[in-house]
Design a protein around this motif. Structure first.
Motif, PDB file in Angstrom:
ATOM      1  N   VAL A 404      59.792  25.200   1.971  1.00  6.21           N
ATOM      2  CA  VAL A 404      59.572  25.128   3.417  1.00  6.21           C
ATOM      3  C   VAL A 404      58.077  25.120   3.729  1.00  6.21           C
ATOM      4  CG1 VAL A 404      59.920  26.338   5.611  1.00  6.21           C
ATOM      5  CG2 VAL A 404      61.769  26.252   3.909  1.00  6.21           C
ATOM      6  N   MET A 405      57.350  26.004   3.072  1.00  8.90           N
ATOM      7  CA  MET A 405      55.941  26.168   3.422  1.00  8.90           C
ATOM      8  C   MET A 405      55.098  24.960   3.009  1.00  8.90           C
ATOM      9  SD  MET A 405      56.293  28.833   5.056  1.00  8.90           S
ATOM     10  CE  MET A 405      54.602  28.688   5.627  1.00  8.90           C
ATOM     11  N   VAL A 406      55.423  24.335   1.919  1.00  9.77           N
ATOM     12  CA  VAL A 406      54.679  23.131   1.533  1.00  9.77           C
ATOM     13  C   VAL A 406      54.887  22.035   2.570  1.00  9.77           C
ATOM     14  CG1 VAL A 406      54.542  21.272  -0.183  1.00  9.77           C
ATOM     15  CG2 VAL A 406      54.586  23.647  -0.926  1.00  9.77           C
ATOM     16  N   GLN A 407      56.124  21.894   3.039  1.00 16.64           N
ATOM     17  CA  GLN A 407      56.371  20.887   4.074  1.00 16.64           C
ATOM     18  C   GLN A 407      55.747  21.280   5.414  1.00 16.64           C
ATOM     19  OE1 GLN A 407      57.489  17.786   4.141  1.00 16.64           O
ATOM     20  NE2 GLN A 407      57.507  17.910   1.900  1.00 16.64           N
ATOM     21  N   LYS A 408      55.733  22.553   5.704  1.00 20.44           N
ATOM     22  CA  LYS A 408      55.088  23.006   6.937  1.00 20.44           C
ATOM     23  C   LYS A 408      53.599  22.691   6.893  1.00 20.44           C
ATOM     24  CE  LYS A 408      55.078  27.079   9.927  1.00 20.44           C
ATOM     25  NZ  LYS A 408      55.525  28.496  10.007  1.00 20.44           N
ATOM     26  N   TRP A 409      52.973  22.964   5.774  1.00 23.57           N
ATOM     27  CA  TRP A 409      51.555  22.639   5.567  1.00 23.57           C
ATOM     28  C   TRP A 409      51.319  21.145   5.746  1.00 23.57           C
ATOM     29  CZ3 TRP A 409      50.074  20.020   0.867  1.00 23.57           C
ATOM     30  CH2 TRP A 409      48.690  19.882   0.692  1.00 23.57           C
ATOM     31  N   ALA A 410      52.196  20.321   5.181  1.00 27.72           N
ATOM     32  CA  ALA A 410      52.055  18.869   5.294  1.00 27.72           C
ATOM     33  C   ALA A 410      52.297  18.380   6.709  1.00 27.72           C
ATOM     34  CB  ALA A 410      53.024  18.178   4.328  1.00 27.72           C
ATOM     35  N   ALA A 411      53.008  19.174   7.513  1.00 29.15           N
ATOM     36  CA  ALA A 411      53.364  18.771   8.876  1.00 29.15           C
ATOM     37  C   ALA A 411      52.348  19.217   9.923  1.00 29.15           C
ATOM     38  CB  ALA A 411      54.737  19.343   9.238  1.00 29.15           C
ATOM     39  N   GLU A 423      49.051  30.232   7.804  1.00 26.43           N
ATOM     40  CA  GLU A 423      50.310  30.293   7.061  1.00 26.43           C
ATOM     41  C   GLU A 423      50.110  30.183   5.555  1.00 26.43           C
ATOM     42  OE1 GLU A 423      54.108  30.423   8.822  1.00 26.43           O
ATOM     43  OE2 GLU A 423      52.441  31.849   8.703  1.00 26.43           O
ATOM     44  N   THR A 424      49.134  29.395   5.123  1.00 29.03           N
ATOM     45  CA  THR A 424      48.857  29.368   3.681  1.00 29.03           C
ATOM     46  C   THR A 424      48.289  30.706   3.223  1.00 29.03           C
ATOM     47  OG1 THR A 424      46.663  28.373   4.055  1.00 29.03           O
ATOM     48  CG2 THR A 424      48.493  26.866   3.586  1.00 29.03           C
ATOM     49  N   THR A 425      47.555  31.374   4.095  1.00 32.92           N
ATOM     50  CA  THR A 425      47.028  32.703   3.767  1.00 32.92           C
ATOM     51  C   THR A 425      48.157  33.721   3.674  1.00 32.92           C
ATOM     52  OG1 THR A 425      44.927  32.218   4.877  1.00 32.92           O
ATOM     53  CG2 THR A 425      45.453  34.538   4.516  1.00 32.92           C
ATOM     54  N   ARG A 426      49.103  33.647   4.607  1.00 32.49           N
ATOM     55  CA  ARG A 426      50.220  34.598   4.612  1.00 32.49           C
ATOM     56  C   ARG A 426      51.121  34.439   3.407  1.00 32.49           C
ATOM     57  NH1 ARG A 426      55.732  34.530   6.421  1.00 32.49           N
ATOM     58  NH2 ARG A 426      55.541  32.395   7.189  1.00 32.49           N
ATOM     59  N   PRO A 430      50.793  26.211  -0.091  1.00 33.66           N
ATOM     60  CA  PRO A 430      50.706  25.839  -1.494  1.00 33.66           C
ATOM     61  C   PRO A 430      49.750  26.759  -2.267  1.00 33.66           C
ATOM     62  CG  PRO A 430      50.440  23.910  -0.081  1.00 33.66           C
ATOM     63  CD  PRO A 430      50.362  25.113   0.801  1.00 33.66           C
ATOM     64  N   GLU A 431      50.074  27.019  -3.505  1.00 35.99           N
ATOM     65  CA  GLU A 431      49.298  27.938  -4.323  1.00 35.99           C
ATOM     66  C   GLU A 431      47.883  27.427  -4.559  1.00 35.99           C
ATOM     67  OE1 GLU A 431      53.553  27.799  -5.989  1.00 35.99           O
ATOM     68  OE2 GLU A 431      52.066  26.394  -5.235  1.00 35.99           O
ATOM     69  N   GLY A 443      52.057  19.930  -4.321  1.00 34.10           N
ATOM     70  CA  GLY A 443      51.438  20.788  -3.338  1.00 34.10           C
ATOM     71  C   GLY A 443      50.719  21.925  -4.012  1.00 34.10           C
ATOM     72  N   ASN A 444      49.511  21.699  -4.435  1.00 34.06           N
ATOM     73  CA  ASN A 444      48.635  22.728  -4.990  1.00 34.06           C
ATOM     74  C   ASN A 444      47.299  22.661  -4.276  1.00 34.06           C
ATOM     75  OD1 ASN A 444      49.537  22.576  -8.547  1.00 34.06           O
ATOM     76  ND2 ASN A 444      50.409  23.764  -6.885  1.00 34.06           N
TER      77      ASN A 444
END
Length: 491
Positions: A404-411, A423-426, A430-431, A443-444
């Motif tokens: 979910v978070m990788v797609q959220k980042w991409a969105a 959100e990436t901080t929380r 992506p790692e 997603g890195n």
């Protein structure tokens, strides 16, 4: 209020407000002139909030989320790419949000309570909660219980971020309950640029904002599965993007990121931001058409990018690479339908044995494509069985959340860059992996090659604005931007 939001008000015929006449700070009295109205104050507050989230915070968020990196042969934002921000970086954001946005919203709330207009109070409370949440998420503990008191308290103490979150949710619940008990329409109309005073949409925004805040708490002792489950059962989240979409095409009428970074004369603007490999190659290697929506091609028609912080290795200029596809009229969003669906997907994974998470994930990807003006059929193809973005059911919680978070980042690229960074901080997705081991297609993220921090460290917070540290004896400057916001508790 500062110039950019003042100009936005003028071009939208909202009138100039007395509160816009000078640069103020967190200790300035709320607006009290006889000529101001709650309608004008709301317009002022929305312009102020949008100017910061879509301007300076979008800029730093774009670098930290690794959507952009500093272009070769330019250097305006080297300090951001190096994670070497000065202590005065947040001065303008802090002053604008406290002295412009929050003061104007407090006026909306106070006057509307006197008028008995529960709709206006609700909208004011929601935007105030959103603004304080942004301040906590980027600055940590901030003035809250003692803020906006004017000369009665010129040295407001900071309130712990977790206490602010708790009170904001209580304030939202109270405002919603008061409106439901006595539903007086706001009648803001066009002076509410976000939802035109539509209370149905604002009630949905209230639930979505609360869900967002509850998910921020997911790695803390304040996580509240029962409250989240109740929101999910109510199933009344936004169905229309909450954004500011009436920018003009003339100077000082335009999207704040475009106005500052992309609009200047040739040779002066559009020279600092180029695509980072981190996001560009994620899109490219997954045949994701959002690439062409988020980035413009180089002058040769290529979608070219560089590793984060690697501009010094090249001698060419920004036009040799892809650059942010942000135009004069690109909207600035507070929350999108895509983000709402991803929040629901994460919540279902964490608190409902993943039931229904795939459907919300798929809707999140499709809604993201819609926000970028792309056909949802392209999203459906990418989330189909065996495709690059298929949601795999039955994974362990954190691996399911990762999808979910990788797609959220991409969105969120060019949509809400600062939210992506938060959100990436929380979640740590992506790692961040050592440079040379990254798999961009999965997603890195990597540490910027010019980073002054150690190992795979990234900034977790912004310095307090030096202006506020200098004038408020109750604020002490932090020692590092690797210190953590209260909700940042994932190992």
């Amino acid at each position: 209020m500062k110039n950019i939001s003042k100009i936005l008000l003028i071009i939208f015929s909202f009138g100039a407000l007395t509160s816009c006449e000078q640069d103020l700070d967190v200790n300035t009295n709320p607006n009290t002139p006889d000529t101001i109205t709650p309608d004008l104050a709301l317009a002022s507050a929305e312009a102020s909030l949008i100017a910061m989230t879509g301007g300076e915070l979008a800029n730093v968020g774009g670098f930290y989320a690794q959507y952009y990196t500093q272009a070769p042969s330019a250097g305006q934002y080297d300090a951001i790419d190096e994670y070497n921000l000065p202590t005065n970086f947040g001065n303008r954001v802090w002053d604008e949000l406290y002295s412009g946005c929050l003061n104007d919203l407090q006026y909306v709330i106070t006057e509307s309570e006197l008028q008995g207009n529960t709709g206006k109070v609700l909208i004011g409370r929601l935007l105030q909660a959103y603004t304080y949440q942004v301040l906590v998420d980027v600055f940590g503990d901030v003035p809250y219980t003692e803020a906006l008191a004017g000369v009665a308290n010129i040295n407001p103490k900071v309130t712990p971020g977790n206490e602010i979150y708790t009170d904001l949710i209580n304030q939202i619940n109270t405002a919603v309950a008061n409106y439901n008990a006595n539903p007086v329409p706001s009648a803001f109309g066009a002076q509410d640029v976000i939802y035109q005073g539509d209370m149905t949409n604002w009630l949905k925004f209230a639930n979505t904002l609360k869900l967002k805040m509850y998910m921020r708490m997911s790695y803390t002792s304040q996580a509240d599965p029962a409250a989240v489950t109740a929101l999910l059962a109510q199933n009344n989240f936004i169905t229309a993007n909450a954004g500011f979409a009436i920018f003009g095409t003339q100077t000082s009428q335009r999207n704040p990121f475009f106005e500052t970074n992309l609009s200047a004369s040739p040779g002066l603007g559009d020279i600092n931001h180029v695509a980072s490999n981190t996001l560009m190659l994620f899109y490219t290697q997954n045949n994701d058409p959002r690439r062409n929506a988020v980035y413009r091609a180089s002058t040769t028609g290529a979608y070219a990018s560089i590793d984060q912080g690697n501009g010094a290795a090249f001698n060419n200029t920004a036009i040799a690479y892809s650059r942010p596809n942000i135009t004069a009229q690109t909207p600035v969003y507070l929350i999108t339908v895509a983000e709402s669906n991803f929040l629901q997907a994460e919540a279902l994974i964490r608190y409902s044995t993943q039931a229904g998470a795939k459907a919300k994930y798929d809707l999140g990807v499709a809604s993201s494509f819609s926000t970028y003006g792309l056909p949802t059929a392209s999203a459906t193809a990418l989330t189909a069985t065996g495709a690059a973005y298929e949601f795999i059911t039955g994974l362990a919680t954190e691996q399911a959340v990762r999808q979910v978070m990788v797609q959220k980042w991409a969105a969120l690229a060019n949509v809400n860059n600062i939210e992506a960074y938060i959100e990436t901080t929380r979640t740590k997705f992506p790692e961040v992996v050592p440079f040379g081991t990254q798999e961009y297609s999965k997603g890195n993220r990597v540490t910027s090659l010019t980073s002054i921090l150690s190992a795979t460290s990234l900034p977790s917070i912004l310095f307090y604005p030096q202006n506020e540290v200098d004038r408020n004896k109750n604020i002490t400057q932090r020692t590092s931007i690797t210190q953590k916001v209260w909700w940042d508790q994932k190992n």
